[in-house]
Design an enzyme around this catalytic site. Structure first.
Site, PDB file in Angstrom:
ATOM      1  N   HIS A   1      18.693  -0.660   0.803  1.00  0.00           N
ATOM      2  CA  HIS A   1      18.374  -2.015   1.267  1.00  0.00           C
ATOM      3  C   HIS A   1      17.386  -2.674   0.300  1.00  0.00           C
ATOM      4  O   HIS A   1      17.494  -3.840  -0.028  1.00  0.00           O
ATOM      5  CB  HIS A   1      17.793  -1.938   2.682  1.00  0.00           C
ATOM      6  N   ARG A   2      16.415  -1.876  -0.150  1.00  0.00           N
ATOM      7  CA  ARG A   2      15.388  -2.412  -1.057  1.00  0.00           C
ATOM      8  C   ARG A   2      16.021  -2.799  -2.387  1.00  0.00           C
ATOM      9  O   ARG A   2      15.715  -3.825  -2.960  1.00  0.00           O
ATOM     10  CB  ARG A   2      14.319  -1.337  -1.246  1.00  0.00           C
TER      11      ARG A   2
ATOM     12  N   ASP B   1       9.147  -6.261   3.037  1.00  0.00           N
ATOM     13  CA  ASP B   1       8.985  -5.751   4.379  1.00  0.00           C
ATOM     14  C   ASP B   1      10.325  -5.204   4.837  1.00  0.00           C
ATOM     15  O   ASP B   1      11.357  -5.851   4.655  1.00  0.00           O
ATOM     16  CB  ASP B   1       8.511  -6.879   5.300  1.00  0.00           C
TER      17      ASP B   1
ATOM     18  N   GLY C   1       0.837  -1.187   0.000  1.00  0.00           N
ATOM     19  CA  GLY C   1       0.000   0.000   0.000  1.00  0.00           C
ATOM     20  C   GLY C   1       0.874   1.240   0.000  1.00  0.00           C
ATOM     21  O   GLY C   1       0.401   2.345   0.227  1.00  0.00           O
TER      22      GLY C   1
ATOM     23  N   PHE D   1      11.177  10.262   2.804  1.00  0.00           N
ATOM     24  CA  PHE D   1      10.302   9.216   3.309  1.00  0.00           C
ATOM     25  C   PHE D   1      10.787   8.751   4.689  1.00  0.00           C
ATOM     26  O   PHE D   1      11.941   8.378   4.870  1.00  0.00           O
ATOM     27  CB  PHE D   1      10.311   8.086   2.270  1.00  0.00           C
ATOM     28  N   ALA D   2       9.915   8.827   5.671  1.00  0.00           N
ATOM     29  CA  ALA D   2      10.146   8.281   7.022  1.00  0.00           C
ATOM     30  C   ALA D   2      11.560   8.566   7.564  1.00  0.00           C
ATOM     31  O   ALA D   2      11.939   9.730   7.749  1.00  0.00           O
ATOM     32  CB  ALA D   2       9.818   6.799   7.046  1.00  0.00           C
ATOM     33  N   TYR D   3      12.352   7.500   7.803  1.00  0.00           N
ATOM     34  CA  TYR D   3      13.666   7.653   8.428  1.00  0.00           C
ATOM     35  C   TYR D   3      14.741   8.188   7.484  1.00  0.00           C
ATOM     36  O   TYR D   3      15.872   8.403   7.899  1.00  0.00           O
ATOM     37  CB  TYR D   3      14.116   6.303   9.024  1.00  0.00           C
ATOM     38  N   ASP D   4      14.391   8.406   6.223  1.00  0.00           N
ATOM     39  CA  ASP D   4      15.390   8.873   5.246  1.00  0.00           C
ATOM     40  C   ASP D   4      16.097  10.154   5.680  1.00  0.00           C
ATOM     41  O   ASP D   4      17.277  10.338   5.381  1.00  0.00           O
ATOM     42  CB  ASP D   4      14.736   9.127   3.876  1.00  0.00           C
TER      43      ASP D   4
HETATM   44  P1  ITT Z   1       3.522  -2.001   3.208  1.00  0.00           P
HETATM   45  O1  ITT Z   1       3.540  -2.912   4.401  1.00  0.00           O
HETATM   46  O2  ITT Z   1       2.144  -1.631   2.721  1.00  0.00           O
HETATM   47  O3  ITT Z   1       4.361  -2.527   2.074  1.00  0.00           O
HETATM   48  P2  ITT Z   1       4.817  -0.115   5.077  1.00  0.00           P
HETATM   49  O4  ITT Z   1       4.964   1.373   5.028  1.00  0.00           O
HETATM   50  O5  ITT Z   1       4.139  -0.732   6.235  1.00  0.00           O
HETATM   51  O6  ITT Z   1       4.203  -0.608   3.654  1.00  0.00           O
HETATM   52  P3  ITT Z   1       7.165  -1.663   5.883  1.00  0.00           P
HETATM   53  O7  ITT Z   1       6.338  -2.356   6.896  1.00  0.00           O
HETATM   54  O8  ITT Z   1       8.002  -2.501   4.991  1.00  0.00           O
HETATM   55  O9  ITT Z   1       6.277  -0.689   4.983  1.00  0.00           O
HETATM   56  O10 ITT Z   1       8.169  -0.637   6.493  1.00  0.00           O
HETATM   57  C1  ITT Z   1       8.085  -0.262   7.823  1.00  0.00           C
HETATM   58  C2  ITT Z   1       8.527   1.133   8.021  1.00  0.00           C
HETATM   59  O11 ITT Z   1       9.964   1.212   7.924  1.00  0.00           O
HETATM   60  C3  ITT Z   1       8.013   2.161   7.031  1.00  0.00           C
HETATM   61  O12 ITT Z   1       6.691   2.575   7.304  1.00  0.00           O
HETATM   62  C4  ITT Z   1       9.039   3.275   7.251  1.00  0.00           C
HETATM   63  O13 ITT Z   1       8.715   3.994   8.417  1.00  0.00           O
HETATM   64  C5  ITT Z   1      10.325   2.480   7.486  1.00  0.00           C
HETATM   65  N1  ITT Z   1      11.087   2.346   6.217  1.00  0.00           N
HETATM   66  C6  ITT Z   1      11.153   1.262   5.418  1.00  0.00           C
HETATM   67  N2  ITT Z   1      11.910   1.491   4.332  1.00  0.00           N
HETATM   68  C7  ITT Z   1      12.322   2.780   4.433  1.00  0.00           C
HETATM   69  C8  ITT Z   1      13.110   3.628   3.622  1.00  0.00           C
HETATM   70  O14 ITT Z   1      13.608   3.224   2.456  1.00  0.00           O
HETATM   71  N3  ITT Z   1      13.325   4.873   4.027  1.00  0.00           N
HETATM   72  C9  ITT Z   1      12.817   5.324   5.185  1.00  0.00           C
HETATM   73  N4  ITT Z   1      12.043   4.602   6.008  1.00  0.00           N
HETATM   74  C10 ITT Z   1      11.799   3.330   5.648  1.00  0.00           C
END
Ligand code: ITT
Length: 189
Positions: A171-172, A65, A8, A143-146
């Protein structure tokens, strides 16, 4: 062959498309089908989720994940990354890290891709290591922790890079590259 990517999260779709787009003979389609996220390691969460999805749609499908792990905090926020980001956020993390300097600020992102088809489940992992920055640094939108993560060999945070730059080392990227190699071999069998 069409493979479904269940997520999502539009950031993930953008990064995955960049990485997998040159895979000949494979089309990736993002679908937002909810699946249960159990409490456990990234590997357990991916495996359980993708098995559930395969039983449901009966088509090749993958999930990804990920999480952010701070070594001095014993891996926190780890599998709670999403919740922690939505609650205490980056400011809260920096506060927790106030007394830690230099090497004590080591952290990493980890990603686990779980793929399932008629042959069963496969997991692919990717890690990027670096440090928690001393302040929030972003160029526009991160995005988030970036905006608090500086990867090894860099001075900038992920959020100060373009999506393309981040996606070269993330990592991805690493987990998806391993997945891509597997798909290439599978296609040539
Ligand atoms: P889906 O489960 O729908 O795929 P999600 O946002 O819940 O999306 P995850 O559970 O894989 O995604 O990731 C958990 C969290 O880790 C995500 O919401 C971010 O806060 C953080 N995160 C993951 N990858 C990141 C990235 O590349 N950069 C920054 N934060 C990241």
């Amino acid at each position: 062959m069409r493979i479904y990517f269940a997520t999502g999260n539009p950031h993930k779709v953008k990064e995955a498309e960049l990485i997998l787009k040159d895979l000949e003979g494979i089309e990736i389609e993002a679908v937002d089908i909810p699946y249960p996220e159990i409490q456990g390691t990234l590997e357990e969460v991916s495996e359980f989720g993708v098995k559930y999805l395969y039983r449901k749609i009966k088509k090749p499908v993958f999930v990804e994940d990920s999480g952010f792990f701070i070594e001095v905090l014993k891996g926190f926020p780890g599998t709670y990354s999403r919740y922690v980001q939505e609650t205490i956020g980056n400011r809260g993390i920096l506060k927790l890290m106030e007394d830690f300097k230099g090497e004590e600020r080591r952290a990493y992102f980890k990603s686990v891709v779980g793929y399932c088809d008629e042959e069963g489940v496969r997991l692919f992992k990717g890690v990027v290591r670096g440090w928690v920055s001393y302040e929030i640094r972003s160029k526009g939108y991160g995005f988030a922790y970036d905006s608090i993560f500086i990867p090894e060999g860099e001075n900038r945070t992920f959020a100060e890079m373009t999506t393309e730059e981040k996606s070269r080392i993330s990592h991805r990227r690493r987990a998806l590259e391993a997945f891509k190699d597997y798909l290439k071999k599978k296609l040539s069998r």
